[in-house]
Design an enzyme around this catalytic site. Structure first.
Site: not given
Length: 528
Positions: A151, A171, A203, A230-232, A261, A280-282
């Site tokens: 997404r 992907d 991912t 900006c994922a993990r 974190e 971690h502002l995503g």
């Protein structure tokens, strides 16, 4: 009267439908300890949380009226989902509410990194007027590599195209048809790493994506590449990134997530002037916080009113008698799906699930959903749950077929899975063996008898003398103990399959060595 407890700060605007419902009372009590929650939870039918409240099995034991737990967000690590399932409590999340927020944050980070905006702003605050130091680069005509086209990755691709970027995408479920529809070029990870000017990851953090970008990948990249995450935290190996920044291989990095974190006060990433860091502002927009609250509140309301709901992370509800019948098969189905996901290398176009024997007379929908969830979540992680798994498969362009046969020539009950890609078809079948539990009994048409658990080496090879010995020597040299072994063949000297249960993980180097053994056709490391 139905009573709902909100134990974490959640947007009142998002809770609108619950607050407006005449048959529901909503109470906010935040900052409660486990004991304080245990003391009052028996009064409530539903519990809404974010990440602060830890919903333990003990709390659920006291929640004798509790029917549903809603998490205003994606992750449910703070909820004991197995305990909830055991007690028949539906656990809901909001997987879609922060999609746009995270995609926009990714793009904000990309532009900030490319044009050195945070550094220029800090310079202005210091009273400087330094234009030479902050010369940036344009996004137009640059190549953006996206690792993970779910997404969020899809939304990033749309925005990149609007900026005139060429998009390369990887992907595991990306088919050529979907790539064409999105106007992206389908590539492997290595192809993206070599060709991209900017690389962004979207991912989940799973075994296959842990350190997806590490020393090897940085060594393959263009000089002056720019990296985003900006994922993990953990998808990009921070130690390798730091070395690549020191060497100049990486011209800039923009990170919103980290391996640990909060980021340590003296973390080495803070020393680089070409790195943009955010805490971690995503998902931290007013709209995202409202959207996840709206999503979870609406779903909770549906559960409380016995209406169809969609974002459950555990099993959809069934009458107790029917659930008791299918429950023994759920773990088997999920592990068949997980195993199949690790045995195919190309995007899947079709999944066929078959039920043979007495199981064909049961309500098999929960088993099918469980199997699909096991297969899809191996790559998509928390985005997939038991309710949305069929939809995720459909969106990925995977055709799903379910068939039933009342009898089987050998087994009383058998669950079969056939997975089709452009280049191969993989077949797995399992059953429940009285006294031995779940067993995998067929692999690509060969008879075996293996427990679907733990770590395994799965091979396809030619049946030749010394094959098992050579495999054993490589594992022994890597200090990997073989716990169990199953070999299936149809004829002497023909093709065979082998499933080895192992006590320690087999890393990529071990798998590579095994693949180089003469007459080895396929080798996979599987972890269930």
């Amino acid at each position: 009267m139905i009573r709902v407890l909100v134990s974490d700060p959640i947007s009142e605007q998002g809770l609108g439908k619950l607050l407006e419902a005449e048959d529901i009372v909503v109470e906010k009590k935040t900052g409660l300890s486990e004991d304080e929650l245990c003391a009052i939870i028996a009064e409530y039918d539903a519990l809404l949380v974010r990440s602060q409240t830890k919903v333990t099995a003990k709390i659920m034991e006291h929640g004798t009226r509790l029917r549903v737990i809603g998490r205003a967000g994606v992750g449910v690590d703070n909820i004991d989902v197995p305990a909830a399932t055991q007690r028949g409590i539906v656990v809901l999340n909001a997987p879609d509410g922060n999609t746009i927020s995270t995609a926009e944050h990714t793009f904000a980070m990309m532009i900030s990194m490319a044009r050195k905006i945070p550094q220029a702003y800090a310079s202005i605050l210091r009273g400087e007027w330094d234009r030479k130091t902050f010369v940036g680069v344009e996004l137009n005509n640059k190549v953006l590599g996206i690792l993970g086209l779910g997404r969020i990755g899809t939304e990033v691709a749309k925005r990149a195209q609007a900026f005139g970027m060429k998009v390369l995408a990887y992907d595991p479920f990306l088919t050529p048809q979907r790539a064409n529809a999105l106007d992206v070029q389908q590539c492997t990870v290595d192809e993206i790493v070599v060709a991209a000017d900017f690389i962004t990851v979207h991912t989940p953090l799973i075994k296959e994506t842990k350190y997806l970008i590490s020393e090897r990948e940085f060594g393959m990249m263009k000089d002056g590449v720019r990296i985003l995450n900006c994922a993990r935290g953990g998808i990009i190996k921070e130690e390798a990134l730091i070395e690549a920044l020191k060497s100049g291989k990486v011209a800039g990095a923009a990170l919103d997530v980290y391996e640990e974190e909060p980021l340590a006060k003296e973390h080495p990433l803070k020393q680089f002037p070409n790195v943009v860091l955010t805490p971690h502002l995503g998902a931290s927009t007013e709209e995202a916080q409202i959207n996840v609250a709206i999503d979870v509140a609406e779903e909770v309301l549906k559960v409380l009113r016995d209406e169809p709901f969609r974002n459950a992370v555990n099993l959809p509800s069934l009458p107790a008698d029917k659930m008791k019948q299918v429950e023994p098969y759920l773990a088997l189905g999920e592990n068949i799906g997980k195993m199949a996901a690790q045995l195919v290398d190309d995007p899947v176009t079709k999944i066929e699930i078959s039920y043979s024997g007495d199981i064909s007379n049961l309500e098999t929908a929960p088993i099918t959903r469980t199997l699909l969830k096991g297969f899809l979540s191996y790559h998509h992680g928390e985005e997939v749950n038991f309710v949305n798994a069929p939809l995720v498969a459909e969106q990925a362009g995977i055709q799903t077929i379910e068939t039933k046969t009342s009898k089987h020539s050998v087994f009383t009950n058998l669950i079969g899975l056939e997975v089709t890609t452009a280049t191969q078809t993989k077949r797995i079948a399992g059953t429940l063996n009285n006294g031995f539990g779940p067993r995998i009994v067929r692999l690509d048409g060969y008879a075996i008898d293996a427990a679907p658990e733990g770590r395994m080496i799965v091979t396809s090879h030619l049946d030749q003398p010394g094959m098992i010995g050579r495999i054993g020597m490589i594992l022994a040299d890597a200090n990997i103990n073989i716990a169990t072994m199953q070999v299936g063949r149809k004829e002497v000297g023909g093709k065979a399959v082998m499933v080895l249960g192992i006590d320690n993980p087999a890393g990529p180097e071990v798998v590579r060595q095994l693949a180089e053994i003469p007459n080895i056709l396929e080798v996979h490391h599987v972890e269930l």
